[in-house]
Write a protein that holds these residues in place. Structure first.
Motif, PDB file in Angstrom:
ATOM      1  N   VAL A 133       0.760  -1.215   0.104  1.00 55.97           N
ATOM      2  CA  VAL A 133       0.115  -0.149  -0.166  1.00 55.97           C
ATOM      3  C   VAL A 133       1.104   1.322   0.074  1.00 55.97           C
ATOM      4  N   VAL A 134       0.393   2.348  -1.022  1.00 60.36           N
ATOM      5  CA  VAL A 134       1.344   3.328  -1.115  1.00 60.36           C
ATOM      6  C   VAL A 134       1.350   4.167   0.599  1.00 60.36           C
ATOM      7  N   GLN A 135       2.591   4.767   0.626  1.00 59.86           N
ATOM      8  CA  GLN A 135       2.599   5.343   1.939  1.00 59.86           C
ATOM      9  C   GLN A 135       1.827   6.440   2.136  1.00 59.86           C
ATOM     10  N   TYR A 163       6.104   2.048  -0.635  1.00 61.13           N
ATOM     11  CA  TYR A 163       5.016   1.219  -0.257  1.00 61.13           C
ATOM     12  C   TYR A 163       5.137   0.647   0.892  1.00 61.13           C
ATOM     13  N   ARG A 164       4.313   0.354   1.456  1.00 61.75           N
ATOM     14  CA  ARG A 164       4.185  -0.443   2.956  1.00 61.75           C
ATOM     15  C   ARG A 164       3.424  -1.660   2.871  1.00 61.75           C
ATOM     16  N   PHE A 165       4.119  -2.683   3.741  1.00 62.67           N
ATOM     17  CA  PHE A 165       3.204  -4.010   3.502  1.00 62.67           C
ATOM     18  C   PHE A 165       2.103  -3.805   4.620  1.00 62.67           C
ATOM     19  N   TYR A 166       1.065  -4.546   4.134  1.00 62.48           N
ATOM     20  CA  TYR A 166      -0.066  -4.744   4.955  1.00 62.48           C
ATOM     21  C   TYR A 166      -0.549  -6.147   4.985  1.00 62.48           C
ATOM     22  N   GLU A 223      -2.661   3.059  -5.605  1.00 62.21           N
ATOM     23  CA  GLU A 223      -2.627   2.926  -3.855  1.00 62.21           C
ATOM     24  C   GLU A 223      -2.263   1.623  -3.483  1.00 62.21           C
ATOM     25  N   ILE A 224      -2.718   0.668  -4.277  1.00 65.43           N
ATOM     26  CA  ILE A 224      -2.261  -1.183  -3.955  1.00 65.43           C
ATOM     27  C   ILE A 224      -1.547  -1.648  -5.031  1.00 65.43           C
ATOM     28  N   VAL A 225      -0.599  -2.274  -4.635  1.00 66.46           N
ATOM     29  CA  VAL A 225       0.207  -3.029  -5.685  1.00 66.46           C
ATOM     30  C   VAL A 225       0.292  -4.440  -5.145  1.00 66.46           C
ATOM     31  N   TRP A 226       0.201  -5.383  -5.979  1.00 66.24           N
ATOM     32  CA  TRP A 226       0.232  -6.778  -5.589  1.00 66.24           C
ATOM     33  C   TRP A 226       1.569  -7.291  -5.845  1.00 66.24           C
ATOM     34  N   ILE A 227       2.083  -8.108  -5.021  1.00 65.22           N
ATOM     35  CA  ILE A 227       3.322  -8.523  -5.147  1.00 65.22           C
ATOM     36  C   ILE A 227       3.569  -9.946  -6.063  1.00 65.22           C
ATOM     37  N   ASP A 228       4.128  -9.565  -7.225  1.00 63.81           N
ATOM     38  CA  ASP A 228       4.027 -10.530  -8.208  1.00 63.81           C
ATOM     39  C   ASP A 228       5.061 -11.641  -8.125  1.00 63.81           C
ATOM     40  N   GLY A 229       5.810 -11.578  -7.058  1.00 65.16           N
ATOM     41  CA  GLY A 229       7.121 -12.667  -7.213  1.00 65.16           C
ATOM     42  C   GLY A 229       8.245 -12.082  -7.638  1.00 65.16           C
ATOM     43  N   GLY A 230       8.350 -11.066  -8.636  1.00 64.20           N
ATOM     44  CA  GLY A 230       9.591 -10.507  -8.916  1.00 64.20           C
ATOM     45  C   GLY A 230      10.346  -9.679  -7.728  1.00 64.20           C
ATOM     46  N   LEU A 231       9.283  -9.481  -6.807  1.00 63.93           N
ATOM     47  CA  LEU A 231       9.915  -8.699  -5.593  1.00 63.93           C
ATOM     48  C   LEU A 231      11.134  -9.611  -4.744  1.00 63.93           C
TER      49      LEU A 231
END
Length: 342
Positions: A133-135, A163-166, A223-231
């Motif tokens: 989630v965007v800060q 971005y911050r983890f939720y 505002e929300i980015v899902w983590i697609d594995g590349g991270l």
């Protein structure tokens, strides 16, 4: 419950919820067509395929098969799709539910796909789901906090924003959305209480708005980015996911505390003390004393074999030093003056 048939119920009668771990050619065609119609065709080759080939990733989808023939290319149509990807130990990223335009308000079907994903993850005790989630977000922050997500102190930085983890447990999220007490057939038939339908509608509409449904843009900060594995699919330890290794676990990526190995213990990560190896012990890391065997770390004494120095007089011709006088006829030395020449 006395609820009359709804707008989407007839189409939902032929919907099947599938969990996919491998993509065959026919399913690949259906997925490509689905994302192409949504205007986000890049997601299939750039995200779905690489993460599925990497292993561990799963896709949950709502599919409809044509009446006849129910096989071959074009036989399957996808109405909604959600992907789950592992990002740490018992920790998973979950995508928004991508939805075909004709099913954009088909909340029962969307919820059925999401329910299947959460129930599958909940089979592992304490499994967590994550979003980025965007800060300083207000909209996404309230949306996720409202169903039990909590922000962490872990940050990820892009070219445009921080971005911050939720995260929350998959089972708790299903309970917060009341998906733990409604079956998939009931969801597809929209046999849902009004209060639950309101909660599901607000949640999935909010995810839709906050994620942008994966539409490619270099101007909008979602505002929300899902983590697609590349991270986290890199071997670089700096990209370890949050809480991947709980404190005290053997794999924890931290330095050992000062008292982890008491002085003199064999595992101590320090230089050996002066008296660790008594003189003459085989593990001593010193120069060998004069006259010792040639395999020691020191310099072998004169006359020892094989010596890395000059060979003693009379040594064998294949010695690594200079050959002795009077060597074989193929010696490279010039013949003495007056000796017969060939």
């Amino acid at each position: 419950m006395g609820i009359e048939p709804g707008f989407h119920d007839q189409l939902n009668d032929v919907v099947r919820i599938d969990r996919i771990e491998e993509i065959d050619s026919h399913l690949g065609v259906a997925m490509m067509g689905f994302f192409r119609r949504l205007g986000i065709s890049h997601l299939y080759p750039e995200r779905i395929v690489p993460t599925m080939e990497g292993g561990g990733s799963r896709v949950y989808l709502a599919a409809r098969d044509r009446p006849w023939p129910p096989w071959g290319l074009g036989a399957r149509a996808i109405g909604a799709l959600c992907q789950v990807h592992p990002v740490g130990r018992n920790s998973y990223a979950i995508s928004p539910v991508y939805t075909a335009d004709e099913d954009a308000t088909n909340i029962g079907m969307i919820a059925a796909v999401y329910k299947e994903a959460l129930e599958n993850l909940s089979e592992a005790q304490g499994a967590e789901v994550n979003y980025l989630v965007v800060q300083d977000s207000r909209f996404a922050d309230r949306l996720l906090r409202g169903v039990g997500f909590s922000p962490s102190d872990d940050l990820q930085v892009t070219d445009q924003a921080r971005y911050r983890f939720y995260r929350t447990e998959a089972g708790k999220l299903a309970k917060a959305l009341s998906l733990d007490r409604i079956s998939v057939p009931e969801l597809l038939a929209h046999q849902i209480e009004d209060s639950v339908l309101d909660r599901l509608s607000g949640y999935f509409a909010g995810l839709y708005l906050a994620t942008g449904q994966g539409r490619f843009t270099d101007r909008v900060v979602h505002e929300i980015v899902w983590i697609d594995g590349g991270l986290f699919d890199s071997d670089r330890p700096g990209l370890a996911p949050p809480d991947a290794f709980p404190p005290g676990s053997p794999d924890e990526l931290r330095s050992a505390p000062p008292d982890a190995f008491p002085p003199g213990s064999p595992d101590e990560l320090r230089s050996a003390p002066p008296d660790a190896f008594p003189p003459g012990s085989p593990d001593e890391l010193r120069l060998a004393p004069p006259g010792d065997i040639p395999g020691r770390a020191g310099i072998a004494p004169p006359g020892n074999v094989p010596d890395w120095g000059f060979a003693p007089p009379g040594g064998p011709p294949d010695e690594l030093g200079f050959a002795p006088p009077g060597g074989p006829p193929d010696d490279l030395a010039r013949p003495d003056d007056g000796s017969p020449s060939e």
